[in-house]
Design a protein around this motif. Structure first.
Motif: not given
Length: 407
Positions: A144-154, A277-283, A288-293, A328-331
């Motif tokens: 399903v996309g790791r960013g989205w999957g980890f985001a749901i979990h988070e 939001i970040a997980g979906r954008l990462y996928d 590059i989305i991690l640069g927002a942190a 989300t994104i780091l993991r």
């Protein structure tokens, strides 16, 4: 339906059944984490007062908290290596979550020594399960996309982080002591273990889901991931822990004492929303989305350590937002750029760097706070300014695949 890993190769189509199965397992694992967070976040807020009531000194409280975190993060290296060597990811996950039983047992603690041991056991459990759990999640989120999957979990994790302290506080108000709250936490423990058993039944060999998904991003050597580790260390060293921000709110008279838990709950809510939001954008767009942190983290100290109530709310929202991006994104990126056979160790190393850097930075910030607020703001801002160019270098290295392929 096409995968959204536009920055990964190859992009393939997956059956609806594969995606539904992945979502079911992610949600089940989210329920496990939700109940787990209810337990240890519910207890964490009263750890200090409880040990004090049992006769422990301020030094004992500080030692137990610090030593517990040290052991927990140190074990991640060992448990990550063991997970990869034995392939017993589920066994380590069950062992780690099972050790949360130490929290309800705190109701039976008759001395601060016993309570201290139980708190440390809980932290040891976190260290044992974290790399194995993240490795399993990295497998089942691939369809399903790791960013989205980890985001749901988070997001589900943060629901537990908010609910736990509230439930414990309610129990304390009703019964007037901490023991009733600890006993009550036995209920989410039983539900957590039941959910974990069901999750295990749904995905006995989680690696098969990743293989079936066909996701094969750049699997880099350890050397190629060093800049990513350096970036993580820098940005976490310059990211204040919320207790320090809360201490400033209280000691400076900015936020009434009774409202501080509400501000933390607001931060956790922002964490959950921004993680999705970040997980979906990462996928969709990649690392590059991690640069927002670091960019957002650069702004936080100017709000968090300002002297007005009106600045406290945006500080809490920004702090929670950065946590959502990081968790989300780091993991997710660790999984997208490491081989399955090295995933547990990779998470062990990453979690250790993450935690040790945050702890080290917190010590510096705690010392700096006693000297000057300006020094605190300056240190946090400088660390993020250094972290940002390191991030862009790390991204370049990782996305070009320099450093060879991990085996």
């Amino acid at each position: 339906m096409a995968q959204e890993h536009s920055f990964m190769e190859p992009v393939i189509s997956l059956s609806g059944g594969s995606r539904r199965k992945a979502y079911a397992i992610i949600l089940l694992f989210g329920i496990v984490s939700l109940f787990g967070d209810m337990i240890y976040e519910g207890a964490r807020g009263v750890a200090g007062p409880y040990i004090y009531l049992l006769g422990g000194s301020a030094f004992v409280v500080a030692f137990v908290a610090g030593f517990g975190e040290f052991v927990g993060y140190g074990l991640r290296l060992v448990s990550g290596y063991v997970a990869d060597s034995t392939r017993h990811y589920w066994a380590l996950t069950f062992m780690g979550y099972g050790m949360l039983i130490a929290v309800p047992f705190l109701a039976l603690a008759g001395s601060w020594e016993i309570a201290a041991v139980l708190y440390i056991i809980e932290r040891m459990g976190k260290g044992i399960r974290a790399p194995a759990k993240d490795a399993i999640l990295s497998n089942v989120t691939a369809p399903v996309g790791r960013g989205w999957g980890f985001a749901i979990h988070e997001a589900m994790d943060q629901v537990g982080a908010i609910a736990g302290p509230l439930i414990f506080s309610a129990a304390f108000l009703v019964q007037g002591d901490y023991r009733g709250g600890f006993v009550l936490l036995l209920i989410p423990f039983v539900l957590m273990m039941a959910a974990l058993f069901i999750t295990r039944m749904k995905a006995p060999v989680p690696e098969e889901m990743e293989v079936a998904s066909g996701i094969s991003g750049k699997k880099l050597s350890t050397r190629a991931l060093v800049p990513y580790g350096v970036f993580t260390a820098l940005t976490m060293a310059g990211f204040a822990v919320f207790p320090l921000i809360a201490f400033h709110y209280s000691s400076a008279g900015i936020v009434p004492y009774e409202q501080i838990p509400l501000f933390y709950a607001i931060a956790m809510g922002a964490d959950a929303v921004v993680a999705l939001i970040a997980g979906r954008l990462y996928d969709r767009h990649g690392l590059i989305i991690l640069g927002a942190a670091p960019v957002i983290s650069l702004v936080i100290p100017f709000f968090a350590f300002a002297g007005s109530y009106s600045s406290a709310l945006p500080a809490a929202l920004l702090w929670g937002s950065v946590m959502g991006i990081q968790e989300t994104i780091l993991r997710a990126a660790v999984a997208d750029y490491t081989a399955v056979s090295k995933r547990g160790l990779a998470y062990g190393i990453f979690n250790t760097v993450y935690g040790a850097s945050w702890f080290g930075g917190s010590l510096i910030l705690g010392w700096a706070y006693g000297v000057s607020i300006t020094l605190v703001i300056g240190f946090m801002a400088v660390m993020q300014c250094i972290a940002l160019p390191v991030f862009f270098y790390a991204r370049s290295v990782m996305e070009k695949g320099e450093g060879g392929v991990a085996v």
